[in-house]
Design an enzyme around this catalytic site. Structure first.
Site, PDB file in Angstrom:
ATOM      1  N   ARG A 244       0.735  -1.405  -0.047  1.00 50.74           N
ATOM      2  CA  ARG A 244      -0.014   0.099   0.124  1.00 50.74           C
ATOM      3  C   ARG A 244       0.881   1.368   0.036  1.00 50.74           C
ATOM      4  O   ARG A 244       1.600   1.522   0.786  1.00 50.74           O
ATOM      5  CB  ARG A 244      -0.999  -0.219   1.392  1.00 50.74           C
ATOM      6  CG  ARG A 244      -1.513   1.382   1.544  1.00 50.74           C
ATOM      7  CD  ARG A 244      -2.705   1.087   2.602  1.00 50.74           C
ATOM      8  NE  ARG A 244      -2.424   0.694   4.011  1.00 50.74           N
ATOM      9  CZ  ARG A 244      -1.784   1.389   4.867  1.00 50.74           C
ATOM     10  NH1 ARG A 244      -1.353   2.680   4.682  1.00 50.74           N
ATOM     11  NH2 ARG A 244      -1.428   0.682   6.161  1.00 50.74           N
ATOM     12  N   HIS A 248      -3.775   4.338   4.719  1.00 48.55           N
ATOM     13  CA  HIS A 248      -4.657   3.082   4.986  1.00 48.55           C
ATOM     14  C   HIS A 248      -6.156   3.543   4.434  1.00 48.55           C
ATOM     15  O   HIS A 248      -7.025   3.155   3.584  1.00 48.55           O
ATOM     16  CB  HIS A 248      -4.983   2.850   6.388  1.00 48.55           C
ATOM     17  CG  HIS A 248      -6.215   1.970   6.799  1.00 48.55           C
ATOM     18  ND1 HIS A 248      -6.015   0.594   6.391  1.00 48.55           N
ATOM     19  CD2 HIS A 248      -7.363   2.141   7.392  1.00 48.55           C
ATOM     20  CE1 HIS A 248      -7.362   0.180   6.564  1.00 48.55           C
ATOM     21  NE2 HIS A 248      -8.015   1.092   7.479  1.00 48.55           N
ATOM     22  N   TYR A 257       4.101   5.731  11.178  1.00 49.07           N
ATOM     23  CA  TYR A 257       4.425   4.458  11.728  1.00 49.07           C
ATOM     24  C   TYR A 257       5.238   3.729  10.682  1.00 49.07           C
ATOM     25  O   TYR A 257       5.694   2.801  11.029  1.00 49.07           O
ATOM     26  CB  TYR A 257       3.071   3.467  11.915  1.00 49.07           C
ATOM     27  CG  TYR A 257       2.202   3.593  11.065  1.00 49.07           C
ATOM     28  CD1 TYR A 257       2.178   2.780   9.898  1.00 49.07           C
ATOM     29  CD2 TYR A 257       1.015   4.486  11.039  1.00 49.07           C
ATOM     30  CE1 TYR A 257       1.321   2.587   9.003  1.00 49.07           C
ATOM     31  CE2 TYR A 257       0.140   4.392  10.101  1.00 49.07           C
ATOM     32  CZ  TYR A 257       0.207   3.457   8.862  1.00 49.07           C
ATOM     33  OH  TYR A 257      -0.792   3.459   7.783  1.00 49.07           O
TER      34      TYR A 257
END
Ligand SMILES: Cc1ncc(C[n+]2csc(CCOP(=O)(O)OP(=O)(O)O)c2C)c(N)n1
Ligand SMILES: [Mg+2]
Length: 343
Positions: A244, A248, A257
């Site tokens: 990805r 998200h 993160y």
């Protein structure tokens, strides 16, 4: 000890031949471009407050698009929230996808053989097994394919679905897009298994890893799984290794993160660039033709967005209508109260 090689068709590490018909390759490329263009546009629209929270699939276009191209329109598709690309290939008009993102459509899938997108993780996997098994009992030569992520493999539903599918030899394909992350949870925290595909072994299900950024490998892997399923050889769990590249959802900030170096590595493996190069090298689609495809996609998406913005909003009381055939009094009262409030 079983090994879990990564199935590849494109590039120097290829371990199978390219058997995808040329027109299909070009169509896959066009649809990947359309999806990328749509995702980029929708992120911008979300920033402007013109659509709601949106999960883009930037970086996953090969998995998303090529997998759905390997299905027949009679097959069942059970998508998760990120799978608008697969739904589009399966026959859902892109307008529906845009309307859905704008909250102006109560269902994305319409008349095609697809379930509504599943927001709860993996709850649609047992449904896919049921659809596949029912189709088999009714003598239909079709399969069901469920889309889900690496995070989905930690859900009980995943394990129950694989178990049932294995025992029943249901004609179902579990298409897992391992995109490296489940929101902020990396795959190494998701499972101690070295691969996700090997989870199939425990259920007597065929498991396979495929390069999820290799559109042709994805296509051939799903085609083969489909043929096995139709021949009565049972289900397949495909682990498509992809990444990805975006957030998200538009509500997420991956820089909090995700190491930038990791992202840089995967950016070099962009599936769209890779397929474009492959097609250009083989004389199937020149760079000029690819640029024209991109231009057309942009114009088409802009028109579709304009049309969607001109569509009146959906009646908010519609949210009460689809859960019960006969809604209980409590829900009816809430619906009435809302109706009175909006006039
Ligand atoms: C049953 C359930 N638990 C938790 C959530 C919250 N949630 C939404 S997306 C997500 C991560 C899913 O990651 P993955 O399965 O890898 O799919 P991806 O988003 O990467 O495509 C979580 C935990 C949810 N939607 N449903
Ligand atoms: Mg994931």
């Amino acid at each position: 000890m079983e090994t879990w090689p990564i199935y590849r068709v494109m590039g120097p590490d290829a371990n199978d031949e390219d058997r995808v018909p040329d027109p299909v390759k070009v169509k896959i490329y066009e649809d990947m471009v359309l999806l990328r263009t749509f995702d980029e546009k929708t992120i911008t629209l979300q920033r402007q407050g013109r659509v709601g929270t949106f999960p883009p699939s930037i970086g996953q276009e090969a998995s998303e698009i090529a997998s759905a191209h390997a299905l027949s329109k009679e097959d069942w598709l059970a998508p998760s929230y990120r799978d608008h690309g697969a739904l589009y290939v399966h026959g859902v008009p892109f307008e529906n996808v845009i309307l859905f993102a704008m909250g102006k459509a109560s269902s994305i899938s319409g008349q095609v053989r697809a379930l509504p997108t599943s927001i709860p993780i993996a709850t649609h996997l047992p449904h896919a097994v049921g659809l596949a098994w029912a189709a088999r009992r009714q003598g239909e030569a079709v399969v069901a394919m469920a889309y889900f992520g690496d995070g989905g493999t930690s859900e009980g539903d995943f394990h129950e679905a694989l178990n049932f599918a294995g025992v029943l030899k249901a004609p179902v394909i579990f298409f897992c897009q391992n995109n490296g992350w489940a929101i902020s949870v990396p795959v190494r925290w998701q499972t101690a298994s070295p691969t996700l595909a090997q989870k199939a072994l425990a259920y007597g299900v065929h498991g396979q890893r495929v390069d999820g950024n290799d559109a042709l490998a994805v296509y051939q892997a799903v085609k083969a799984a489909r043929e096995r399923a139709l021949a009565g050889e049972g289900p397949t769990l495909i682990e498509a290794l992809t990444y990805r590249l975006g957030p998200h959802t538009t509500a997420d900030d991956p820089s909090r993160y995700r190491p930038l170096e990791e992202w840089e590595v995967w950016r070099q493996r962009d599936p769209l660039v890779r397929l474009g190069r492959y097609l250009a090298e083989r004389g199937l689609l020149s760079e000029a033709e690819q640029a024209a495809i991109q231009e057309r996609a942009r114009a088409w998406i802009n028109r579709a967005v304009e049309a969607a913005e001109a569509t009146p909003p959906v009646d908010p009381t519609a949210m009460f209508r689809y859960l019960y055939a006969e809604p209980p009094p409590r829900l009816l009262a809430q619906m009435q109260a809302l109706q009175e409030e909006i006039g």
